[in-house]
Design a protein around this motif. Structure first.
Motif, PDB file in Angstrom:
ATOM      1  N   LEU A 103      40.910  58.447  73.185  1.00  0.00           N
ATOM      2  CA  LEU A 103      41.300  57.530  74.249  1.00  0.00           C
ATOM      3  C   LEU A 103      42.776  57.688  74.578  1.00  0.00           C
ATOM      4  CD1 LEU A 103      39.187  55.535  75.401  1.00  0.00           C
ATOM      5  CD2 LEU A 103      40.423  53.699  74.236  1.00  0.00           C
ATOM      6  N   ASP A 104      43.593  57.828  73.556  1.00  0.00           N
ATOM      7  CA  ASP A 104      45.030  57.968  73.747  1.00  0.00           C
ATOM      8  C   ASP A 104      45.356  59.214  74.557  1.00  0.00           C
ATOM      9  OD1 ASP A 104      47.657  57.276  73.543  1.00  0.00           O
ATOM     10  OD2 ASP A 104      47.830  57.594  71.395  1.00  0.00           O
ATOM     11  N   GLU A 105      44.635  60.274  74.288  1.00  0.00           N
ATOM     12  CA  GLU A 105      44.912  61.547  74.952  1.00  0.00           C
ATOM     13  C   GLU A 105      44.395  61.580  76.384  1.00  0.00           C
ATOM     14  OE1 GLU A 105      43.811  66.315  74.454  1.00  0.00           O
ATOM     15  OE2 GLU A 105      43.285  64.874  72.882  1.00  0.00           O
ATOM     16  N   ARG A 106      43.226  60.999  76.633  1.00  0.00           N
ATOM     17  CA  ARG A 106      42.568  61.166  77.922  1.00  0.00           C
ATOM     18  C   ARG A 106      42.907  60.094  78.955  1.00  0.00           C
ATOM     19  NH1 ARG A 106      38.272  64.673  78.600  1.00  0.00           N
ATOM     20  NH2 ARG A 106      37.638  65.874  76.771  1.00  0.00           N
ATOM     21  N   PHE A 107      43.219  58.878  78.522  1.00  0.00           N
ATOM     22  CA  PHE A 107      43.464  57.806  79.476  1.00  0.00           C
ATOM     23  C   PHE A 107      44.871  57.895  80.062  1.00  0.00           C
ATOM     24  CE2 PHE A 107      40.193  54.208  78.612  1.00  0.00           C
ATOM     25  CZ  PHE A 107      39.164  55.110  78.862  1.00  0.00           C
ATOM     26  N   ALA A 108      45.038  57.291  81.237  1.00  0.00           N
ATOM     27  CA  ALA A 108      46.317  57.381  81.961  1.00  0.00           C
ATOM     28  C   ALA A 108      47.387  56.470  81.378  1.00  0.00           C
ATOM     29  CB  ALA A 108      46.096  57.025  83.430  1.00  0.00           C
ATOM     30  N   TRP A 109      47.008  55.289  80.885  1.00  0.00           N
ATOM     31  CA  TRP A 109      47.940  54.283  80.365  1.00  0.00           C
ATOM     32  C   TRP A 109      49.056  54.013  81.374  1.00  0.00           C
ATOM     33  CZ3 TRP A 109      45.104  52.249  76.998  1.00  0.00           C
ATOM     34  CH2 TRP A 109      44.323  53.014  76.124  1.00  0.00           C
TER      35      TRP A 109
END
Length: 541
Positions: A103-109
């Motif tokens: 999630l940390d790698e793929r999401f835009a945040w």
């Protein structure tokens, strides 16, 4: 205006995916199973219907429309304040294990601002969170504001949209499709947008209502942990709940869409209070910087000239108000100065700023914000020498934590990349003034480095295009202008801009040949993306 309705309806639609209305259709409530009280686990087979990658793609698609909306606001100063808060909450969520590596790698945040007077915040698929200026304007402390942001962040980290979709392979997908189609239709017909959103809702509510109350409780619980882990005062959450509840009793709910998509219950308020532990409920104080950001949000959320004129008059009200606190007077003078800058009344802006400085505040972070506003005023009136002096002064000052002055806050400074952006953009504006030619090359190189790391910064790309144009670099200017359009969600506009530039590169040589090659490669990439987006619009695989 139609554009503001687009974002309001999107916020309401996305909120309804996460949390049902307090009162829903009778048929939907009757169909609710009595014993279904738990959210499906992330590992459940059904939740795999929407993968992390697909959720990000859905979010990216929605954001392409949002970024084109005039009410999508990039105010570097206010955005810096919110992004610093966002970064602290993200660090807390990561430290507590709420964000898995994938999630940390793929999401835009990504957190963004919406120019809207209503009190609202909303989470979108893929790690995006929208904050209405009305929400910032009504919160009494950064702790209250952070409690809402932490709640929305928790909807994302717990993947409540994907987990709701996992309840049904058909209706929930229709719900997501209705949300996206509603955004698309809103640019053409607000009435059609409403019909599409409601149509998607009707099919989706029955399957999603099972999880709504549990999703809200989980977002409260996880959000409270994230909030306190970031160093914010835990009393901020129940204080915000109390404020929203009181507002819902005294005001028309049309101004509080957050309450429609995140219904308050006595149970939620009681849970928030109980998490404080033994002791009296004490609302956190209001730091000076937050008061200034409240004032900024109030001015920016209504750009009409009549509203700006009223804000200008705050300077007289600040002086005449009996018993007004120093913080309230400072905020009123800040609002008056900002409104004067936006109305191109430089003399009145400087007078309000001088009155604000005369209050002799010991808060260094507040003084920094006054200097930042003075810089904005100097740039607006084209005063190169004053802009230069203020840029040097601000660059020499250490950055303050976003909520300095709140007792429960830590001393960690915000990330350098967040702090640097307002000054970097201001330097570019300074270089574009008539006496700034000597600074243009170095400033353009700094901006080029920035956009390489932040390719979706449309404002930076636009300034970079102007800088390259001023230096007679047409190919670089054309590429930067195309990237600005792409960052604003206008893929077709970016393609056409690069094609126009390519037609002028037939006989390019030397450095121009290298730039022409970059343009050619980027054009092929964007044309591929446009074809993919077109297939998605038609519903093709």
């Amino acid at each position: 205006m139609a554009s503001s309705r687009t974002l309001r309806r999107l916020a309401l639609a996305s909120g309804l995916v996460l949390a049902a209305q307090a009162t829903g259709p009778a048929w939907a409530q009757a169909a609710r199973p009595e014993n279904r009280n738990n959210l499906p686990a992330l590992g459940d087979t059904a939740s795999e219907d929407v993968s992390v990658a697909n959720e990000r793609r859905i979010g990216d698609r929605i954001m392409r429309d949002i970024r084109r909306d005039p009410d999508y606001l990039d105010d570097p100063i206010l955005l810096e304040y919110m992004q610093t808060m966002w970064a602290e909450l993200l660090r807390s969520a990561r430290a507590s294990g709420q964000i898995p590596p994938e999630l940390d790698e793929r999401f835009a945040w990504e957190l963004f601002l919406v120019r809207d007077r209503t009190v609202n915040a909303f989470a979108l698929p893929g790690g995006y969170t929208g904050i209405h200026l009305g929400l910032i304007a009504m919160t009494a402390s950064p702790d209250e504001l952070a409690s809402v942001v932490a709640h929305e962040l928790s909807h994302i980290t717990q993947r409540h949209i994907a987990r709701s979709v996992g309840a049904s392979k058909t209706t929930s997908l229709v719900g997501i499709a209705g949300l996206i189609l509603g955004v698309l239709a809103a640019s053409r017909s607000p009435d059609a947008a409403q019909a599409l959103i409601v149509g998607g809702q009707a099919a989706a509510v029955q399957g999603q209502l099972n999880y709504s109350r549990d999703a809200e409780r989980e977002a409260d619980r996880v959000g409270f942990s994230v909030l306190t882990g970031a160093g914010y005062a835990p009393a901020g959450m129940p204080a915000m709940f109390e404020k929203l509840l009181q507002a819902s009793r005294l005001n028309d709910s049309q101004n509080y869409p957050y309450l429609r998509s995140h219904p308050l219950t006595t149970e939620r308020i009681g849970d928030a209070r109980s998490r404080l532990g033994v002791g009296l409920f004490t609302a956190p104080p209001r730091p000076v910087v937050h008061a200034l950001m409240q004032a900024r949000a109030r001015v920016l959320m209504d750009p009409r000239d009549a509203a700006l004129q009223r804000a200008q008059d705050y300077d007289a009200q600040a002086a005449l108000a009996a018993g007004a606190s120093t913080t309230d007077r400072l905020a009123a003078l800040y609002a008056s100065a900002l409104a004067s800058v936006l109305r191109r009344d430089g003399a009145r802006a400087e007078k309000a700023l001088a009155s604000a400085r005369a209050l002799e505040l010991a808060d260094a972070s507040a003084a920094r914000e006054l200097d930042a506003l003075a810089l904005q005023a100097a740039l607006a009136r084209g005063d190169g020498a004053r802009s230069e002096a203020l840029l040097a002064k601000l660059a020499a000052q250490p950055a303050e934590p976003v909520a300095a002055g709140t007792p429960a806050r830590g001393a960690e400074a915000p990330p350098a990349s967040v702090v640097a952006r307002p000054l970097l953009l201001a330097r570019a504006q300074r270089a574009l003034l008539p006496d700034g030619a000597a600074q243009q090359r170095a400033t353009a190189e700094r901006l080029q480095t920035w956009v390489a790391e932040h390719p979706m910064d449309a404002t930076a790309w636009g300034l970079l295009a102007s800088l390259w144009e001023a230096q007679s670099q047409p190919l670089r200017a054309a590429r930067a202008a195309a990237e600005q359009r792409y960052a604003r969600g206008d893929v077709s506009g970016a393609v056409e801009r690069l094609r126009a530039a390519q037609r002028g590169t037939r006989a390019a040589s030397g450095p121009d040949f290298i730039e022409a090659s970059v343009i050619e490669a980027r054009l092929k990439d964007l044309e591929t993306q446009r074809r993919i987006f077109a297939r998605e619009e038609r519903g093709e695989p």
